[in-house]
Design a protein around this motif. Structure first.
Motif, PDB file in Angstrom:
ATOM      1  N   ALA A 192       0.833  -1.208   0.000  1.00  0.00           N
ATOM      2  CA  ALA A 192       0.000   0.000   0.000  1.00  0.00           C
ATOM      3  C   ALA A 192       0.868   1.259   0.000  1.00  0.00           C
ATOM      4  N   THR A 193       1.953   1.246   0.774  1.00  0.00           N
ATOM      5  CA  THR A 193       2.835   2.416   0.864  1.00  0.00           C
ATOM      6  C   THR A 193       3.557   2.685  -0.453  1.00  0.00           C
ATOM      7  N   LEU A 194       4.029   1.613  -1.099  1.00  0.00           N
ATOM      8  CA  LEU A 194       4.846   1.773  -2.306  1.00  0.00           C
ATOM      9  C   LEU A 194       4.020   1.878  -3.585  1.00  0.00           C
ATOM     10  N   GLY A 195       2.722   1.645  -3.487  1.00  0.00           N
ATOM     11  CA  GLY A 195       1.849   1.917  -4.633  1.00  0.00           C
ATOM     12  C   GLY A 195       1.536   0.751  -5.533  1.00  0.00           C
ATOM     13  N   SER A 196       2.400  -0.251  -5.607  1.00  0.00           N
ATOM     14  CA  SER A 196       2.117  -1.412  -6.463  1.00  0.00           C
ATOM     15  C   SER A 196       2.979  -2.583  -6.018  1.00  0.00           C
ATOM     16  N   TYR A 197       2.569  -3.781  -6.436  1.00  0.00           N
ATOM     17  CA  TYR A 197       3.322  -4.979  -6.084  1.00  0.00           C
ATOM     18  C   TYR A 197       4.690  -4.985  -6.762  1.00  0.00           C
ATOM     19  N   ASN A 234       6.544  -2.406  -7.416  1.00  0.00           N
ATOM     20  CA  ASN A 234       7.429  -1.534  -6.629  1.00  0.00           C
ATOM     21  C   ASN A 234       7.918  -2.251  -5.371  1.00  0.00           C
ATOM     22  N   PHE A 235       7.022  -3.009  -4.763  1.00  0.00           N
ATOM     23  CA  PHE A 235       7.370  -3.757  -3.556  1.00  0.00           C
ATOM     24  C   PHE A 235       8.457  -4.795  -3.840  1.00  0.00           C
ATOM     25  N   LEU A 236       8.434  -5.406  -5.022  1.00  0.00           N
ATOM     26  CA  LEU A 236       9.424  -6.427  -5.358  1.00  0.00           C
ATOM     27  C   LEU A 236      10.846  -5.864  -5.344  1.00  0.00           C
ATOM     28  N   VAL A 237      10.988  -4.564  -5.647  1.00  0.00           N
ATOM     29  CA  VAL A 237      12.310  -3.930  -5.573  1.00  0.00           C
ATOM     30  C   VAL A 237      12.839  -4.003  -4.136  1.00  0.00           C
ATOM     31  N   PHE A 296       7.524  -8.727 -12.156  1.00  0.00           N
ATOM     32  CA  PHE A 296       8.929  -8.332 -12.164  1.00  0.00           C
ATOM     33  C   PHE A 296       9.078  -6.965 -11.507  1.00  0.00           C
ATOM     34  N   PRO A 297      10.180  -6.758 -10.785  1.00  0.00           N
ATOM     35  CA  PRO A 297      10.360  -5.494 -10.039  1.00  0.00           C
ATOM     36  C   PRO A 297      10.495  -4.283 -10.947  1.00  0.00           C
ATOM     37  N   ASN A 298       9.948  -3.175 -10.467  1.00  0.00           N
ATOM     38  CA  ASN A 298      10.029  -1.905 -11.181  1.00  0.00           C
ATOM     39  C   ASN A 298      11.191  -1.097 -10.599  1.00  0.00           C
ATOM     40  N   PHE A 299      12.381  -1.282 -11.167  1.00  0.00           N
ATOM     41  CA  PHE A 299      13.593  -0.691 -10.584  1.00  0.00           C
ATOM     42  C   PHE A 299      13.665   0.824 -10.756  1.00  0.00           C
ATOM     43  N   GLY A 349      12.308 -12.128  -5.338  1.00  0.00           N
ATOM     44  CA  GLY A 349      11.876 -10.785  -5.714  1.00  0.00           C
ATOM     45  C   GLY A 349      11.989 -10.529  -7.203  1.00  0.00           C
ATOM     46  N   MET A 350      13.005 -11.095  -7.846  1.00  0.00           N
ATOM     47  CA  MET A 350      13.217 -10.871  -9.277  1.00  0.00           C
ATOM     48  C   MET A 350      12.129 -11.499 -10.146  1.00  0.00           C
ATOM     49  N   ILE A 351      11.476 -12.568  -9.654  1.00  0.00           N
ATOM     50  CA  ILE A 351      10.455 -13.251 -10.469  1.00  0.00           C
ATOM     51  C   ILE A 351       9.043 -13.133  -9.881  1.00  0.00           C
ATOM     52  N   GLY A 352       8.869 -12.251  -8.883  1.00  0.00           N
ATOM     53  CA  GLY A 352       7.520 -11.980  -8.397  1.00  0.00           C
ATOM     54  C   GLY A 352       7.100 -12.703  -7.141  1.00  0.00           C
ATOM     55  N   GLY A 353       8.060 -13.225  -6.364  1.00  0.00           N
ATOM     56  CA  GLY A 353       7.718 -13.967  -5.159  1.00  0.00           C
ATOM     57  C   GLY A 353       7.733 -13.120  -3.897  1.00  0.00           C
TER      58      GLY A 353
END
Length: 523
Positions: A74-79, A81-84, A241-244, A301-305
């Protein structure tokens, strides 16, 4: 590793059936895609299992991180973004491992570790009761939902029992108990084919047979729910995938450090607890474990876990099922991978009540009533921190329970340190004076000021004090100052002091400060 495959293969099947609903449930509680929980379970099994030095620990998504993940998304805006933050958290864990921070776990008292295991066992039991009876509404102990207290929530279960789920849950529980108590001792075939696998197969058969019966049919909400891809393309679309591009956002780094700290602490405590449960008493290298967890979190984190930690529920299920080497954790990861690719529809026929029965057994073995009696018999120094940890976990959450238990453990240490600063006894009378001998402990710190000051002030007039410091290796400056002040007071109260040290005996020293300045450091 594969020398013990006859033990590890059956154990991996049990861990698989325990891990599958947990991966999905934790993802749901985290507000993340369901597939992300399965990714974390697969990476935790295959990658972390391969790199870890633990023979029986199993890693995957952890319930203790669910609240952090939910708030972070919720803080970072999207999943994405969270993966980063997950990837960065893994890098920070690698740094912890390089800096040899794994030793932290050894500073938690045994009573707190046992309290953590017991609290988790009770939570597992409580959370599986609704699923066992086919009741959709999960509840938390000692908390209210919609004005209902715990007792009314438990009673409500019996007003919403789903007959099919309850029957197959009872059958599954009976199979597990029969297998554990009777059949496993009858022959090797019953050791190779584990009770949980039989219970799951029976559950699927029951679901298929009763699907057309209105009374016994188990609804979709009471079955495992694994995403079912239609083709290769739809399967690949489930990965994120993370949004770097957000890597410069300070909030991302705050979440990353939070994940790294909490995940590392949970892992280290789980390692300590798992090693205590291990009947073969293997010792896990903690720094290597942090390196393995960090690598796992980077890949996850790199593949969405979801973030990964070593988890006690799966680890204890592995131990209780006879797992002997890391092969069981690795194989369970491959089972998760192949099952979501090849048989997702079959998995979706498993009743949750059967999985609840498996977890009820796991929870009971973690929180046996006999353990409470054992901790009570060990005395209040073990009993109090143990219970505070258990109640903290049940009333609040895992980290609060551990923190409160550790705090009480520290208070206990301070109390015992206060009491054990010295030994004092009256030997005899000589020349009309009381002869009292005080022997200081090996280490005397400022924690002991109150106890020593009280004893010195209570000495009567006309006393002969024999102060023995031959065993003392560390004497805090605060204590030296107290002794120095007492030397002045002693003259007014006609108290003679004989100081016995490794350097010899001194009668009525004028200055303790000067004496201990000259004392050799080795002494």
């Amino acid at each position: 590793m594969f020398k013990t495959i006859k033990n590890d293969l059956p154990a991996s099947i049990v861990v698989f059936f325990v891990a599958l609903p947990l991966c999905l449930g934790i993802a749901l509680a985290s507000g993340a895609p369901l597939f992300s929980g399965l990714i974390a379970g697969i990476v935790g099994g295959i990658v972390v299992g391969s790199l870890s030095g633990s023979k029986i620990g199993v890693s995957g998504p952890a319930a203790g991180l669910a609240a952090i993940v939910l708030a972070a998304i919720a803080t970072l805006g999207s999943y994405e973004n969270f993966l980063v933050a997950v990837v960065l958290g893994g890098i920070i864990q690698l740094l912890f491992g390089v800096l040899r921070a794994g030793i932290i776990g050894y500073y938690f008292p045994s009573s707190v570790i046992k309290g953590m295991l017991t609290g988790i066992g009770i939570i597992i039991i409580l959370k599986q009761i609704p699923h066992f009876f086919g009741y959709d509404k999960a509840f938390t102990f000692f908390k209210t939902e919609g004005g209902e207290g715990t007792v009314s929530q438990i009673l409500n279960i019996f007003d919403h029992i789903q007959l099919g789920s309850t029957i197959v849950g009872v059958i599954g529980l009976a199979i597990l108990l029969l297998w554990d108590k009777v059949l496993s001792k009858k022959g090797k075939i019953f050791q190779l084919i584990q009770g949980p696998l039989v219970a799951v197969v029976v559950g699927i058969i029951f679901y298929v047979i009763t699907s057309s019966n209105e009374t016994l049919a188990i609804t979709q909400s009471h079955l495992v729910s694994v995403p079912v891809p239609e083709d290769t393309n739809s399967f690949l679309q489930q990965f994120s995938f993370p949004n770097f591009s957000v890597i410069t956002n300070p909030d991302v780094w705050i979440v990353a450090f939070t994940i790294a700290l909490v995940a590392s602490l949970e892992t280290l405590l789980c390692v300590e607890a798992t090693d205590k449960l291990d009947p073969h008493k293997n010792v896990t290298p903690t720094n290597r474990e942090l390196l393995a967890q960090g690598t796992g979190n980077i890949i996850s984190g790199m593949i969405g876990g979801l973030p990964i930690t070593q988890v006690i529920v799966r680890s204890s299920a592995n131990i209780q099922s006879g797992g002997r080497s890391k092969a069981s954790a690795i194989i369970h990861g491959f089972f998760l991978l192949t099952s979501i690719i090849l048989i997702p529809r079959l998995l979706n026929m498993i009743p949750l009540s059967v999985l609840a029965a498996i977890l009820l057994i796991v929870g009971y073995k973690l929180a046996k009533p006999a353990l409470f009696k054992k901790m009570y018999d060990l005395g209040w120094k073990q009993w109090v921190p143990f219970n505070v940890t258990v109640l903290g976990i049940i009333f609040i959450d895992l980290l609060w329970g551990i923190g409160l238990g550790l705090l009480v453990g520290i208070v206990v240490i301070l109390i015992k340190s206060y009491q054990n600063s010295h030994f004092l006894h009256i030997e005899d009378k000589s020349n009309g004076k009381h002869k009292i001998k005080m022997t200081l402990a090996e280490e005397v710190t400022f924690f002991n000021k109150g106890a020593i000051l009280k004893e010195l002030d209570s000495l009567p007039k006309d006393t002969y004090l024999e102060l023995d410091v031959r065993k003392t290796r560390y004497l805090d400056n605060d204590i030296i100052e107290i002794l120095d002040d007492f030397a002045f007071k002693a003259k007014e109260r006609n108290i003679d002091i004989q100081l016995i040290s490794e350097r010899g005996t001194v009668e009525n020293p004028d200055s303790f400060i000067e004496f201990f300045k000259l004392r050799p450091k080795s002494a």
